[in-house]
Design a protein around this motif. Structure first.
Motif, PDB file in Angstrom:
ATOM      1  N   THR A  20     -34.954 -79.683  -2.491  1.00  0.00           N
ATOM      2  CA  THR A  20     -34.641 -81.240  -2.544  1.00  0.00           C
ATOM      3  C   THR A  20     -33.988 -81.407  -4.089  1.00  0.00           C
ATOM      4  OG1 THR A  20     -36.170 -82.124  -0.751  1.00  0.00           O
ATOM      5  CG2 THR A  20     -35.286 -83.778  -2.349  1.00  0.00           C
ATOM      6  N   ILE A  21     -32.983 -82.278  -3.966  1.00  0.00           N
ATOM      7  CA  ILE A  21     -32.228 -82.666  -5.302  1.00  0.00           C
ATOM      8  C   ILE A  21     -32.223 -84.283  -5.285  1.00  0.00           C
ATOM      9  CG2 ILE A  21     -30.309 -82.919  -6.625  1.00  0.00           C
ATOM     10  CD1 ILE A  21     -30.047 -79.820  -6.552  1.00  0.00           C
ATOM     11  N   ARG A  22     -32.654 -85.091  -5.879  1.00  0.00           N
ATOM     12  CA  ARG A  22     -32.585 -86.544  -5.752  1.00  0.00           C
ATOM     13  C   ARG A  22     -31.483 -87.070  -6.539  1.00  0.00           C
ATOM     14  NH1 ARG A  22     -37.994 -87.992  -8.222  1.00  0.00           N
ATOM     15  NH2 ARG A  22     -37.550 -86.061  -9.620  1.00  0.00           N
ATOM     16  N   ILE A  23     -30.439 -87.661  -6.045  1.00  0.00           N
ATOM     17  CA  ILE A  23     -29.324 -87.950  -7.002  1.00  0.00           C
ATOM     18  C   ILE A  23     -29.277 -89.392  -6.886  1.00  0.00           C
ATOM     19  CG2 ILE A  23     -26.684 -87.814  -6.874  1.00  0.00           C
ATOM     20  CD1 ILE A  23     -26.919 -85.519  -5.302  1.00  0.00           C
ATOM     21  N   ALA A  24     -29.080 -90.133  -8.012  1.00  0.00           N
ATOM     22  CA  ALA A  24     -29.123 -91.627  -8.274  1.00  0.00           C
ATOM     23  C   ALA A  24     -27.385 -91.963  -8.251  1.00  0.00           C
ATOM     24  CB  ALA A  24     -29.372 -92.039  -9.688  1.00  0.00           C
ATOM     25  N   SER A  25     -27.229 -92.902  -7.173  1.00  0.00           N
ATOM     26  CA  SER A  25     -25.908 -93.012  -6.896  1.00  0.00           C
ATOM     27  C   SER A  25     -25.602 -94.427  -6.484  1.00  0.00           C
ATOM     28  CB  SER A  25     -25.372 -92.020  -5.979  1.00  0.00           C
ATOM     29  OG  SER A  25     -23.898 -92.493  -5.303  1.00  0.00           O
ATOM     30  N   GLN A  26     -24.507 -94.938  -7.137  1.00  0.00           N
ATOM     31  CA  GLN A  26     -24.271 -96.549  -6.743  1.00  0.00           C
ATOM     32  C   GLN A  26     -23.558 -96.505  -5.266  1.00  0.00           C
ATOM     33  OE1 GLN A  26     -21.992 -97.244 -10.823  1.00  0.00           O
ATOM     34  NE2 GLN A  26     -22.291 -99.301  -9.760  1.00  0.00           N
ATOM     35  N   LYS A  27     -23.909 -97.475  -4.345  1.00  0.00           N
ATOM     36  CA  LYS A  27     -23.100 -97.078  -3.053  1.00  0.00           C
ATOM     37  C   LYS A  27     -21.633 -97.441  -2.901  1.00  0.00           C
ATOM     38  CE  LYS A  27     -24.388 -99.599   1.305  1.00  0.00           C
ATOM     39  NZ  LYS A  27     -24.899-100.404   2.047  1.00  0.00           N
ATOM     40  N   THR A  28     -21.108 -97.993  -4.151  1.00  0.00           N
ATOM     41  CA  THR A  28     -19.729 -98.131  -3.897  1.00  0.00           C
ATOM     42  C   THR A  28     -19.219 -97.258  -5.051  1.00  0.00           C
ATOM     43  OG1 THR A  28     -19.833-100.046  -5.670  1.00  0.00           O
ATOM     44  CG2 THR A  28     -19.692-100.522  -3.228  1.00  0.00           C
ATOM     45  N   GLY A  29     -19.833 -96.348  -5.633  1.00  0.00           N
ATOM     46  CA  GLY A  29     -19.232 -95.499  -6.575  1.00  0.00           C
ATOM     47  C   GLY A  29     -18.402 -94.315  -6.074  1.00  0.00           C
ATOM     48  N   THR A  30     -17.532 -93.615  -6.913  1.00  0.00           N
ATOM     49  CA  THR A  30     -17.147 -92.466  -6.455  1.00  0.00           C
ATOM     50  C   THR A  30     -17.800 -91.461  -6.013  1.00  0.00           C
ATOM     51  OG1 THR A  30     -16.771 -91.625  -8.772  1.00  0.00           O
ATOM     52  CG2 THR A  30     -14.883 -93.128  -7.910  1.00  0.00           C
ATOM     53  N   LEU A  31     -19.124 -91.069  -6.669  1.00  0.00           N
ATOM     54  CA  LEU A  31     -20.091 -90.041  -6.322  1.00  0.00           C
ATOM     55  C   LEU A  31     -20.342 -90.241  -4.822  1.00  0.00           C
ATOM     56  CD1 LEU A  31     -21.856 -87.729  -6.992  1.00  0.00           C
ATOM     57  CD2 LEU A  31     -23.518 -89.381  -8.033  1.00  0.00           C
ATOM     58  N   ALA A  32     -20.324 -91.551  -4.366  1.00  0.00           N
ATOM     59  CA  ALA A  32     -20.618 -91.862  -3.007  1.00  0.00           C
ATOM     60  C   ALA A  32     -19.446 -91.141  -2.150  1.00  0.00           C
ATOM     61  CB  ALA A  32     -20.819 -93.425  -2.621  1.00  0.00           C
ATOM     62  N   TRP A  33     -18.513 -90.945  -2.481  1.00  0.00           N
ATOM     63  CA  TRP A  33     -17.434 -90.702  -1.638  1.00  0.00           C
ATOM     64  C   TRP A  33     -17.533 -89.128  -1.473  1.00  0.00           C
ATOM     65  CZ3 TRP A  33     -12.379 -92.527  -4.913  1.00  0.00           C
ATOM     66  CH2 TRP A  33     -12.509 -94.052  -5.079  1.00  0.00           C
ATOM     67  N   GLU A  34     -18.014 -88.585  -2.554  1.00  0.00           N
ATOM     68  CA  GLU A  34     -18.154 -87.015  -2.755  1.00  0.00           C
ATOM     69  C   GLU A  34     -19.535 -86.761  -1.760  1.00  0.00           C
ATOM     70  OE1 GLU A  34     -19.571 -84.287  -6.190  1.00  0.00           O
ATOM     71  OE2 GLU A  34     -17.621 -84.997  -6.475  1.00  0.00           O
TER      72      GLU A  34
END
Length: 319
Positions: A20-34
């Motif tokens: 498991t890798i826990r990733i902090a991400s904004q719901k509307t950020g570009t990381l969410a696209w990836e």
């Protein structure tokens, strides 16, 4: 014999269990696209990883989650990572994107060069110590222009300033890449991309200012998982780089109001995919960090005037 067989099966199951890798991400950020592409194509399962997304409201919340041990990975910039290292937090950085924004002007604007910003009303997203703003100032000072004192500067939130620029209240707007792409779709002109500004300051190529950030101790203890994570994200980027239909699938996540904006997001995102060796990225970061330390001072970089040598993660074979 039966007990031994059961034990062997349990050991195999444990060995094959996804990490498991826990990733902090904004719901509307570009990381969410990836991350959406990773899930849709089962890239996490292919990498034998379980991705636990910790949704947060802002980049600052991501920094807090990482430092508190509530997330393993987040996205931030290498100047912050280097500063944190100088303060004792051994974080590390791996390139995520070189898309860092631009100076935008209306299509019919008489402003033709950066020097023409002198005496104009310039909107700057992020605040007085925004890194792109500091680097733009440093580049123009080479030509004897002090934008901060010779122009009217308006600081504010990226979406607000983009709206004010679109409404004609600003002569130009220095903003983050996705807001610039949205303005571009509305007919605005790129006066200069930040990659041009950085080249003027000594960068040899398109540098990834933004990257995956994680704790050095965690990375050392999970080298194989980190390598698989990087490989997985590269595969997701390759899908986004080559498939237009993939962009139709993630369109709701981007918030693009129309097809033109989605195309602009797609094209600028693709331009920002890192393609350089880590050694080249680090060399350029070292040059630009000195500039940031000079113009941003202690408020930006703390007491460290040089990029910390351990800032860039270099344990991925072939990098």
């Amino acid at each position: 014999m039966l007990a031994a067989a059961v034990l062997a099966v349990m050991q195999i199951a444990t060995a094959c269990e996804a990490e498991t890798i826990r990733i902090a991400s904004q719901k509307t950020g570009t990381l969410a696209w990836e991350l959406a592409v990773i899930r849709a194509h089962g890239l996490d399962k292919k990498a034998n990883l379980s991705i636990d997304v910790v949704e947060l409201a802002s980049p600052e919340a991501g920094k807090i989650a990482l430092r508190a041990g509530n997330a393993d990975v987040m996205v931030s910039d290498w100047p912050w990572v280097s500063r944190e290292r100088s303060l004792g937090a051994k974080l590390q950085f791996y390139p995520y994107s070189s898309a860092i924004g631009a100076v935008m002007v209306p299509a019919a604007s008489p402003i033709k060069t950066l020097a023409d910003l002198k005496g104009r009303k310039l909107a700057v997203a992020g605040g007085a110590i925004d890194k792109s703003w500091l680097l733009l100032q440093a580049a123009l000072k080479q030509d004897g222009i002090d934008l901060k004192s010779q122009s009217t500067i308006v600081y504010g939130a990226p979406p607000l300033l983009a709206a004010k620029t679109q409404g004609g209240e600003m002569d130009a707007n220095l903003n983050y890449w996705n807001f610039c792409a949205a303005l571009e779709a509305k007919g605005f002109r790129r006066l200069a991309g930040m990659e041009d500004v950085l080249a003027k300051l000594g960068s040899k190529g398109r540098i990834a200012m933004i990257g995956y950030v994680f704790d050095e101790t965690w990375a050392d203890a999970n080298k194989d998982a980190v390598a698989r994570f990087i490989a997985m994200t590269r595969e997701a980027k390759q899908i986004l780089a080559t498939s237009d239909t993939e962009w139709d699938a993630i369109a709701p996540l981007t918030g693009a109001p129309d097809a033109a904006t989605l195309r602009a997001y797609r094209d600028r995102y693709r331009e920002g995919i890192p393609r350089r060796p880590i050694a080249d990225e680090e060399a350029d970061a070292r040059v630009l960090y000195r500039v940031l330390a000079q113009v941003g001072g202690r408020e930006l970089v703390g007491s460290a005037t040089e990029l910390d040598p351990g800032t860039f993660y270099q344990a991925i074979p072939g990098d």
